[in-house]
Design a protein around this motif. Structure first.
Motif, PDB file in Angstrom:
ATOM      1  N   TYR A  21       0.789  -1.226   0.000  1.00  0.00           N
ATOM      2  CA  TYR A  21       0.000   0.000   0.000  1.00  0.00           C
ATOM      3  C   TYR A  21       0.827   1.286   0.000  1.00  0.00           C
ATOM      4  CZ  TYR A  21      -3.530   3.399   1.487  1.00  0.00           C
ATOM      5  OH  TYR A  21      -4.358   4.488   1.580  1.00  0.00           O
ATOM      6  N   GLN A  22       0.457   2.203  -0.881  1.00  0.00           N
ATOM      7  CA  GLN A  22       1.074   3.515  -0.917  1.00  0.00           C
ATOM      8  C   GLN A  22      -0.025   4.564  -0.742  1.00  0.00           C
ATOM      9  OE1 GLN A  22       3.847   4.715  -0.536  1.00  0.00           O
ATOM     10  NE2 GLN A  22       4.569   6.133  -2.091  1.00  0.00           N
ATOM     11  N   ALA A  23       0.103   5.400   0.283  1.00  0.00           N
ATOM     12  CA  ALA A  23      -0.920   6.403   0.545  1.00  0.00           C
ATOM     13  C   ALA A  23      -0.916   7.464  -0.554  1.00  0.00           C
ATOM     14  CB  ALA A  23      -0.676   7.049   1.903  1.00  0.00           C
ATOM     15  N   PRO A  24      -2.101   7.966  -0.936  1.00  0.00           N
ATOM     16  CA  PRO A  24      -2.170   9.049  -1.919  1.00  0.00           C
ATOM     17  C   PRO A  24      -1.433  10.287  -1.422  1.00  0.00           C
ATOM     18  CG  PRO A  24      -4.357   8.482  -1.057  1.00  0.00           C
ATOM     19  CD  PRO A  24      -3.408   7.494  -0.516  1.00  0.00           C
ATOM     20  N   GLU A  25      -1.061  11.132  -2.367  1.00  0.00           N
ATOM     21  CA  GLU A  25      -0.160  12.230  -2.012  1.00  0.00           C
ATOM     22  C   GLU A  25      -0.787  13.223  -1.033  1.00  0.00           C
ATOM     23  OE1 GLU A  25       1.035  14.745  -5.153  1.00  0.00           O
ATOM     24  OE2 GLU A  25       2.727  15.585  -4.038  1.00  0.00           O
ATOM     25  N   ASP A  26      -2.087  13.441  -1.161  1.00  0.00           N
ATOM     26  CA  ASP A  26      -2.708  14.447  -0.282  1.00  0.00           C
ATOM     27  C   ASP A  26      -2.588  14.047   1.182  1.00  0.00           C
ATOM     28  OD1 ASP A  26      -4.796  12.399  -1.096  1.00  0.00           O
ATOM     29  OD2 ASP A  26      -5.858  13.461   0.500  1.00  0.00           O
ATOM     30  N   ILE A  27      -2.498  12.741   1.427  1.00  0.00           N
ATOM     31  CA  ILE A  27      -2.341  12.293   2.813  1.00  0.00           C
ATOM     32  C   ILE A  27      -0.937  12.638   3.332  1.00  0.00           C
ATOM     33  CG2 ILE A  27      -2.148  10.236   4.256  1.00  0.00           C
ATOM     34  CD1 ILE A  27      -4.531   9.084   2.943  1.00  0.00           C
ATOM     35  N   THR A  28       0.054  12.461   2.483  1.00  0.00           N
ATOM     36  CA  THR A  28       1.407  12.804   2.931  1.00  0.00           C
ATOM     37  C   THR A  28       1.529  14.308   3.186  1.00  0.00           C
ATOM     38  OG1 THR A  28       2.292  13.141   0.702  1.00  0.00           O
ATOM     39  CG2 THR A  28       2.306  10.898   1.553  1.00  0.00           C
ATOM     40  N   LEU A  29       0.700  15.086   2.490  1.00  0.00           N
ATOM     41  CA  LEU A  29       0.721  16.531   2.733  1.00  0.00           C
ATOM     42  C   LEU A  29       0.198  16.858   4.133  1.00  0.00           C
ATOM     43  CD1 LEU A  29      -0.420  18.004  -0.713  1.00  0.00           C
ATOM     44  CD2 LEU A  29       1.884  17.882   0.288  1.00  0.00           C
ATOM     45  N   ILE A  30      -0.866  16.150   4.532  1.00  0.00           N
ATOM     46  CA  ILE A  30      -1.400  16.364   5.883  1.00  0.00           C
ATOM     47  C   ILE A  30      -0.339  15.988   6.913  1.00  0.00           C
ATOM     48  CG2 ILE A  30      -3.247  15.797   7.486  1.00  0.00           C
ATOM     49  CD1 ILE A  30      -4.949  14.974   5.112  1.00  0.00           C
ATOM     50  N   SER A  31       0.346  14.891   6.625  1.00  0.00           N
ATOM     51  CA  SER A  31       1.419  14.459   7.520  1.00  0.00           C
ATOM     52  C   SER A  31       2.486  15.551   7.647  1.00  0.00           C
ATOM     53  CB  SER A  31       2.032  13.171   6.977  1.00  0.00           C
ATOM     54  OG  SER A  31       3.125  12.772   7.767  1.00  0.00           O
ATOM     55  N   ALA A  32       2.758  16.223   6.528  1.00  0.00           N
ATOM     56  CA  ALA A  32       3.748  17.301   6.563  1.00  0.00           C
ATOM     57  C   ALA A  32       3.270  18.466   7.431  1.00  0.00           C
ATOM     58  CB  ALA A  32       4.037  17.785   5.146  1.00  0.00           C
ATOM     59  N   GLU A  33       1.953  18.717   7.412  1.00  0.00           N
ATOM     60  CA  GLU A  33       1.381  19.750   8.293  1.00  0.00           C
ATOM     61  C   GLU A  33       1.737  19.458   9.745  1.00  0.00           C
ATOM     62  OE1 GLU A  33      -2.869  20.725   8.191  1.00  0.00           O
ATOM     63  OE2 GLU A  33      -2.852  20.154   6.072  1.00  0.00           O
ATOM     64  N   THR A  34       1.489  18.222  10.137  1.00  0.00           N
ATOM     65  CA  THR A  34       1.764  17.817  11.516  1.00  0.00           C
ATOM     66  C   THR A  34       3.238  18.025  11.845  1.00  0.00           C
ATOM     67  OG1 THR A  34       0.028  16.149  11.332  1.00  0.00           O
ATOM     68  CG2 THR A  34       1.561  15.938  13.169  1.00  0.00           C
ATOM     69  N   MET A  35       4.076  17.651  10.898  1.00  0.00           N
ATOM     70  CA  MET A  35       5.511  17.809  11.123  1.00  0.00           C
ATOM     71  C   MET A  35       5.864  19.285  11.309  1.00  0.00           C
ATOM     72  SD  MET A  35       8.154  16.011  11.575  1.00  0.00           S
ATOM     73  CE  MET A  35       7.761  14.387  10.934  1.00  0.00           C
ATOM     74  N   ALA A  36       5.206  20.143  10.546  1.00  0.00           N
ATOM     75  CA  ALA A  36       5.477  21.582  10.657  1.00  0.00           C
ATOM     76  C   ALA A  36       5.095  22.097  12.044  1.00  0.00           C
ATOM     77  CB  ALA A  36       4.719  22.337   9.570  1.00  0.00           C
ATOM     78  N   ILE A  37       3.956  21.634  12.549  1.00  0.00           N
ATOM     79  CA  ILE A  37       3.530  22.042  13.891  1.00  0.00           C
ATOM     80  C   ILE A  37       4.581  21.627  14.919  1.00  0.00           C
ATOM     81  CG2 ILE A  37       1.800  21.679  15.690  1.00  0.00           C
ATOM     82  CD1 ILE A  37      -0.218  21.098  13.410  1.00  0.00           C
ATOM     83  N   LEU A  38       5.045  20.404  14.766  1.00  0.00           N
ATOM     84  CA  LEU A  38       6.049  19.879  15.684  1.00  0.00           C
ATOM     85  C   LEU A  38       7.336  20.692  15.602  1.00  0.00           C
ATOM     86  CD1 LEU A  38       7.102  17.760  17.634  1.00  0.00           C
ATOM     87  CD2 LEU A  38       7.520  16.234  15.701  1.00  0.00           C
ATOM     88  N   LEU A  39       7.748  21.015  14.382  1.00  0.00           N
ATOM     89  CA  LEU A  39       8.979  21.783  14.207  1.00  0.00           C
ATOM     90  C   LEU A  39       8.840  23.178  14.820  1.00  0.00           C
ATOM     91  CD1 LEU A  39      10.049  20.731  10.601  1.00  0.00           C
ATOM     92  CD2 LEU A  39      11.319  20.371  12.718  1.00  0.00           C
TER      93      LEU A  39
END
Lengths: 215, 215
Positions: free
Chosen positions: A118-136
């Motif tokens: 399974y490979q998640a669609p790209e829009d999901i990885t974008l949401i993941s990047a949002e979370t990472m930005a909050i953490l950073l």
DNA sequence: AAGATTTAGTTAGAGGCTATCACGAACCTT
DNA sequence: AAGGTTCGTGATAGCCTCTAACTAAATCTT
């Protein structure tokens, strides 16, 4: 706006049914796990025959993918909400744990066992990047008293994942530690590995967090 | 001994078929994940009809449970082998990571998403305790220079899981940190969450381990 | 308002799975 | 060679996902 948002009645009905399907899907997920999630079962719960659901979700996979997307979205929004009310790393950590405890299978839908192909669609990885930005952001707010490690040098050259965030390597490293360590305690708790051990998982989590913030 | 171990030909055949079934099961597990593991598929691979496998495993659940047991056993044995050759915590950690990388789905069979209702049989929890004992031994060998934390006091009163091991609370705490932190980095790596991020997971693992050993 | 069109839901069915059962065939024991 | 045990088979029930053809209803168009 009340006019622009209101689509045709049919579209409203459609989105409402889709929402109801997801509601039942989340219930099934929490009680039986993702592998046992059944479109047929959901259809019966809703009082309609199996194939009817395929008007709303093209496949079981598509429904699960949407659950995954919603899980990522919910986590990102929850952390973002906490961050905008001025939460520091400590509050953020407890927000994360509370979110996980609210529905362990939802957390594990993101961070648990993946399906090999399974490979998640790209829009999901974008949401993941949002979370990472909050953490950073939250990690940037802390004083970086720690000295530079060899790994910092590696991160300085491999910071694509920070997606343009101006944080220095030490902050990147702190964010990674934050993520991996909290995931470590939390996932073991949610998967039930502390079950028969006697101690209070909340205290272990707090202790790990303390040590994380002390360095 | 060569005579005592050799059972009747039928029993030998039986255990050999069971082993072959498991061999195919592990292959399926690695390629398609546990949720897609199919007794029927294994039977076809072995050139026999579906129901035949039920002579060897009463159910799909029983087969998976045996895979879980073997996974725990393999992990415990691997760590024990390293420990008896004088491995310290650092070597033990890399042994753990190597074991995980060897077959990620095997690691995740133990530490990944659990199916909500499932309770492992007691003999499996005993193997898990073995692993914990190895970890506690290794942690005992390290100097405990860290001061006592509030969580230590809690652990002093909730040390049933140490199963009679004489380690002081500070060692218990270190063992828990060791377990949760290494699981944090390793599980995220094995689940593919570092995939598009650019940095080298091995270096992150080593960095986390360094910090773990430094305090 | 009437007809044309899109959409929702139905049943039927193909093909997969787990699991049980009854039966024949192979095997080991005696 | 006769006995019981064990192995593998096909048949079957009951799930599941998903497709296809059809009906009925709601919506859009004129």
């Amino acid at each position: 706006m009340a006019e622009a948002g209101t689509k045709t009645p049919r579209e409203r009905y459609r989105t409402q049914v889709r929402a109801e399907i997801k509601k039942h899907a989340w219930e099934q997920l929490a009680t039986t796990g993702a592998s046992a999630l059944s479109l047929n079962g959901i259809a019966k719960q809703m009082g309609m025959s199996g194939p009817a659901l395929y008007r709303y979700y093209a496949s079981r996979d598509e429904l699960i993918t949407e659950l995954v997307r919603d899980a990522y979205r919910s986590l990102a929004d929850t952390l973002a909400a906490a961050a905008t009310t001025g939460a520091d790393l400590g509050v953020l950590a407890h927000t994360l744990r509370a979110w996980g405890l609210e529905d362990p299978q939802r957390y594990l839908l993101i961070y648990g066992t993946p399906v090999p192909g399974y490979q998640a669609p790209e829009d999901i990885t974008l949401i993941s990047a949002e979370t990472m930005a909050i953490l950073l952001d939250a990690c940037s707010a802390l004083p970086t008293d720690s000295s530079a490690t060899p790994f910092d040098a590696h991160l300085a050259d491999h910071r694509d994942w920070a997606d343009g965030h101006p944080a220095p390597p030490a902050v990147l490293r702190r964010a990674l530690s934050f993520w991996t360590r909290l995931h470590g305690v939390l996932s073991l708790e949610l998967a039930g590995h502390f079950a028969g051990m006697g101690f209070d998982p909340a205290l272990l989590f707090a202790a790990e967090l303390d040590e994380l913030l002390a360095h």
